[in-house]
Design a protein around this motif. Sequence first.
Motif, PDB file in Angstrom:
ATOM      1  N   VAL A  16      23.020  28.046 -38.283  1.00 49.48           N
ATOM      2  CA  VAL A  16      22.796  28.589 -36.949  1.00 49.48           C
ATOM      3  C   VAL A  16      23.203  27.517 -35.945  1.00 49.48           C
ATOM      4  CG1 VAL A  16      21.077  29.470 -35.324  1.00 49.48           C
ATOM      5  CG2 VAL A  16      20.910  30.047 -37.756  1.00 49.48           C
ATOM      6  N   GLY A  17      23.973  27.900 -34.950  1.00 48.30           N
ATOM      7  CA  GLY A  17      24.454  26.944 -33.977  1.00 48.30           C
ATOM      8  C   GLY A  17      23.411  26.578 -32.938  1.00 48.30           C
ATOM      9  N   LEU A  18      23.284  25.294 -32.666  1.00 43.90           N
ATOM     10  CA  LEU A  18      22.422  24.815 -31.602  1.00 43.90           C
ATOM     11  C   LEU A  18      23.200  24.776 -30.288  1.00 43.90           C
ATOM     12  CD1 LEU A  18      20.591  21.775 -33.274  1.00 43.90           C
ATOM     13  CD2 LEU A  18      20.030  24.202 -33.402  1.00 43.90           C
ATOM     14  N   SER A  19      22.479  24.663 -29.188  1.00 43.99           N
ATOM     15  CA  SER A  19      23.124  24.670 -27.875  1.00 43.99           C
ATOM     16  C   SER A  19      24.016  23.454 -27.654  1.00 43.99           C
ATOM     17  CB  SER A  19      22.065  24.740 -26.768  1.00 43.99           C
ATOM     18  OG  SER A  19      21.207  23.611 -26.817  1.00 43.99           O
ATOM     19  N   ASN A  20      23.823  22.390 -28.454  1.00 42.61           N
ATOM     20  CA  ASN A  20      24.651  21.196 -28.292  1.00 42.61           C
ATOM     21  C   ASN A  20      25.848  21.173 -29.238  1.00 42.61           C
ATOM     22  OD1 ASN A  20      23.419  20.684 -30.720  1.00 42.61           O
ATOM     23  ND2 ASN A  20      22.575  18.681 -30.140  1.00 42.61           N
ATOM     24  N   GLY A  21      26.092  22.272 -29.944  1.00 46.80           N
ATOM     25  CA  GLY A  21      27.254  22.366 -30.813  1.00 46.80           C
ATOM     26  C   GLY A  21      27.005  22.023 -32.265  1.00 46.80           C
ATOM     27  N   LEU A  22      25.845  21.490 -32.594  1.00 48.35           N
ATOM     28  CA  LEU A  22      25.521  21.215 -33.993  1.00 48.35           C
ATOM     29  C   LEU A  22      25.121  22.505 -34.703  1.00 48.35           C
ATOM     30  CD1 LEU A  22      23.406  17.932 -33.703  1.00 48.35           C
ATOM     31  CD2 LEU A  22      25.854  18.170 -34.163  1.00 48.35           C
ATOM     32  N   ASN A  23      25.108  22.451 -36.020  1.00 51.33           N
ATOM     33  CA  ASN A  23      24.743  23.614 -36.829  1.00 51.33           C
ATOM     34  C   ASN A  23      23.654  23.238 -37.811  1.00 51.33           C
ATOM     35  OD1 ASN A  23      26.824  25.754 -36.051  1.00 51.33           O
ATOM     36  ND2 ASN A  23      28.131  24.000 -36.525  1.00 51.33           N
ATOM     37  N   ILE A  24      22.553  23.975 -37.774  1.00 51.64           N
ATOM     38  CA  ILE A  24      21.428  23.727 -38.672  1.00 51.64           C
ATOM     39  C   ILE A  24      21.462  24.748 -39.801  1.00 51.64           C
ATOM     40  CG2 ILE A  24      19.906  25.127 -37.195  1.00 51.64           C
ATOM     41  CD1 ILE A  24      17.572  23.361 -38.070  1.00 51.64           C
ATOM     42  N   PRO A  25      21.338  24.308 -41.069  1.00 51.32           N
ATOM     43  CA  PRO A  25      21.294  25.271 -42.178  1.00 51.32           C
ATOM     44  C   PRO A  25      20.143  26.256 -41.997  1.00 51.32           C
ATOM     45  CG  PRO A  25      21.654  23.050 -43.014  1.00 51.32           C
ATOM     46  CD  PRO A  25      21.316  22.909 -41.545  1.00 51.32           C
ATOM     47  N   ILE A  26      20.413  27.526 -42.235  1.00 49.92           N
ATOM     48  CA  ILE A  26      19.396  28.551 -41.978  1.00 49.92           C
ATOM     49  C   ILE A  26      18.285  28.535 -43.014  1.00 49.92           C
ATOM     50  CG2 ILE A  26      20.439  30.462 -43.281  1.00 49.92           C
ATOM     51  CD1 ILE A  26      19.746  32.238 -40.798  1.00 49.92           C
ATOM     52  N   LEU A  27      18.515  27.904 -44.158  1.00 52.42           N
ATOM     53  CA  LEU A  27      17.488  27.788 -45.195  1.00 52.42           C
ATOM     54  C   LEU A  27      17.250  26.321 -45.501  1.00 52.42           C
ATOM     55  CD1 LEU A  27      15.658  29.210 -47.313  1.00 52.42           C
ATOM     56  CD2 LEU A  27      17.590  29.051 -48.906  1.00 52.42           C
ATOM     57  N   GLY A  28      15.988  25.927 -45.520  1.00 52.22           N
ATOM     58  CA  GLY A  28      15.645  24.559 -45.849  1.00 52.22           C
ATOM     59  C   GLY A  28      14.442  24.504 -46.767  1.00 52.22           C
ATOM     60  N   LEU A  29      14.059  23.297 -47.121  1.00 54.89           N
ATOM     61  CA  LEU A  29      12.861  23.070 -47.936  1.00 54.89           C
ATOM     62  C   LEU A  29      11.813  22.405 -47.066  1.00 54.89           C
ATOM     63  CD1 LEU A  29      11.378  22.975 -50.703  1.00 54.89           C
ATOM     64  CD2 LEU A  29      12.378  20.688 -51.015  1.00 54.89           C
ATOM     65  N   GLY A  30      10.654  23.025 -46.962  1.00 50.68           N
ATOM     66  CA  GLY A  30       9.553  22.433 -46.225  1.00 50.68           C
ATOM     67  C   GLY A  30       8.718  21.531 -47.115  1.00 50.68           C
ATOM     68  N   THR A  31       8.078  20.543 -46.510  1.00 49.72           N
ATOM     69  CA  THR A  31       7.126  19.688 -47.214  1.00 49.72           C
ATOM     70  C   THR A  31       5.815  19.736 -46.431  1.00 49.72           C
ATOM     71  OG1 THR A  31       7.813  17.716 -45.969  1.00 49.72           O
ATOM     72  CG2 THR A  31       8.950  18.151 -48.051  1.00 49.72           C
ATOM     73  N   SER A  32       4.759  19.199 -47.002  1.00 51.90           N
ATOM     74  CA  SER A  32       3.482  19.180 -46.295  1.00 51.90           C
ATOM     75  C   SER A  32       2.579  18.119 -46.907  1.00 51.90           C
ATOM     76  CB  SER A  32       2.801  20.550 -46.333  1.00 51.90           C
ATOM     77  OG  SER A  32       2.388  20.865 -47.646  1.00 51.90           O
ATOM     78  N   HIS A  33       1.388  17.964 -46.314  1.00 56.34           N
ATOM     79  CA  HIS A  33       0.415  17.017 -46.833  1.00 56.34           C
ATOM     80  C   HIS A  33      -0.482  17.719 -47.855  1.00 56.34           C
ATOM     81  CE1 HIS A  33      -1.065  19.158 -43.383  1.00 56.34           C
ATOM     82  NE2 HIS A  33      -2.295  18.757 -43.542  1.00 56.34           N
ATOM     83  N   ASP A  34      -1.478  17.006 -48.339  1.00 56.65           N
ATOM     84  CA  ASP A  34      -2.439  17.565 -49.296  1.00 56.65           C
ATOM     85  C   ASP A  34      -1.756  18.160 -50.525  1.00 56.65           C
ATOM     86  OD1 ASP A  34      -4.503  16.869 -47.574  1.00 56.65           O
ATOM     87  OD2 ASP A  34      -4.497  18.821 -46.568  1.00 56.65           O
ATOM     88  N   GLY A  35      -0.903  17.360 -51.160  1.00 55.33           N
ATOM     89  CA  GLY A  35      -0.234  17.815 -52.371  1.00 55.33           C
ATOM     90  C   GLY A  35       1.007  18.635 -52.131  1.00 55.33           C
TER      91      GLY A  35
END
Length: 289
Positions: A16-35
């Motif tokens: 997905v294109g950002l307003s500054n011309g970069l592109n972020i992958p539409i699917l990522g891997l999230g992380t979190s705390h507590d295991g």
Amino acid sequence: MVTIPSSCSALSCPTVGLSNGLNIPILGLGTSHDGGYSHEAVLYALQECGIRHIDTAKRYGCEEALGKAVADSAVPREELWLTTKLWPGDYGYQSAKQACRDSCARLGVDYLDLYLMHWPDCMVPGLSSREVRAETWRALEELYDEGLCRAIGVSNFLIRHLNELKDRGGVVPHVNQVEFHPFQQPLELVEYCREEDIVFEGYCPLAKGQALTHPAIMKLARKYGRSASQICVRWSIQNGVVTIPKSTKPDRIHENCQVFGFRLDDSDMAALGLLHDGRHVSWDPTHVE
């Protein structure tokens, strides 16, 4: 809207294109705390699933471990999209700048692809949240200008919080990361972000597992020959929302990545759209002024 191909790999994952011309992958891997972090899982996501977008935060306490996993994966830095977040305890002009540099050091990188203010409420005694958000955002704008952050944004911000930053006349957040799943569909916020050219990113796409046993979602899983989690992730992505499901299990990560070989019918998309009941499975920012 983003055009989504039928498959996803390290080279073809839709963005997905950002307003500054970069592109972020539409699917990522999230992380979190507590295991919510696993070295093995991150390596698997990067090396076997073609994931190039990893989301973390100082709050989760796993930046250093994630940096080691990224290094061990041998994936070139320029292929990665690394997001981390600034915790409110570090809000304020000078402390925000230092916190960003500290996050880079823990991650073992020279720059961040995306740096987010984690929460609209603030923890600076004697100052209003409005004042602290303003000076913190000024720090992020300077970090962006310096190239330490390729993009900057916010998380859990509502329209009034975004309007406040917009009224300052500086950089409009490139991304707003908010809870988004079939039971929590802040459509007015989604539309506002699109009108303002702010990419909407959704976390908790499975509603922390609550969506996986809903009869309507299970019915669609049977119809498409997919898992309930794949239906949820596909629905989110098909809505054009950048989506970051969390898992510490390689088989679940693989499952969540297999969402580009099918498409939900318009009628099924609409049916899932009717499941909104306003519940939050994470933080609720509605009380934050």
